[in-house]
Design a protein around this motif. Sequence first.
Motif, PDB file in Angstrom:
ATOM      1  N   THR A   1       0.656  -1.344   0.170  1.00 33.49           N
ATOM      2  CA  THR A   1       0.168  -0.282  -0.161  1.00 33.49           C
ATOM      3  C   THR A   1       0.724   1.236   0.016  1.00 33.49           C
TER       4      THR A   1
ATOM      5  N   GLN B   1       1.253   4.077  -2.536  1.00 32.12           N
ATOM      6  CA  GLN B   1       1.050   4.844  -2.434  1.00 32.12           C
ATOM      7  C   GLN B   1       2.257   6.109  -3.326  1.00 32.12           C
TER       8      GLN B   1
ATOM      9  N   THR C   1       2.072   9.359  -6.048  1.00 30.54           N
ATOM     10  CA  THR C   1       2.295  10.628  -6.012  1.00 30.54           C
ATOM     11  C   THR C   1       3.076  11.245  -6.536  1.00 30.54           C
TER      12      THR C   1
END
Length: 182
Positions: free
Chosen positions: A4, A8, A12
């Motif tokens: 995760t 992420q 980003t």
Amino acid sequence: LQTTTTTQIKETEKNAVSGQLSFAMQTIQRLVKESSVVSMNVGEATSTLKLKMRDSDTTNTDLYTTIYLQNGKIYMKEGNNDAKPITGTSVNVDSLSFTKFTQYPSKDTVQIDIAMTGLNHASGQTITRALRSAVSRASAVTFDSDLLPGANNSYQVGNTSYKWRDGNFAGDITASGKVDAG
């Protein structure tokens, strides 16, 4: 949790690169649209774009607005002012290229090519994005450079049906051919 977090971080990075790319492209397009002269050779790709802005009364190209690539960042320099970066520290600009196209008597078109890479490599992958776009520039009501015909003795200003109401000139007027005062 690790998957995760990695996902992420990648998202980003993608958003940062895409955002910077979009911002740089939109800024350059806006400046080209607002300019009155695109000062570059037709058909030659270059990493520097010089623009004479509409309110500028200078013919000195050193005082034009200049957009260029240096040390992985895109900069904008307006006249004698200090250069300001258009891109931030989270990306590296890999390439920047401008090509001017002219199809007389149409508008000038500037092709813009930008490639960027994300600098946060925590995900272990490099995020690269490239974008090619073009923008046209034309000013039909204001001239701040010479007004020249595309070929010698081939064009006229006005005609027998549509005439200019007034003409005001600051210098000498030379006429060849028939001069009609009516």
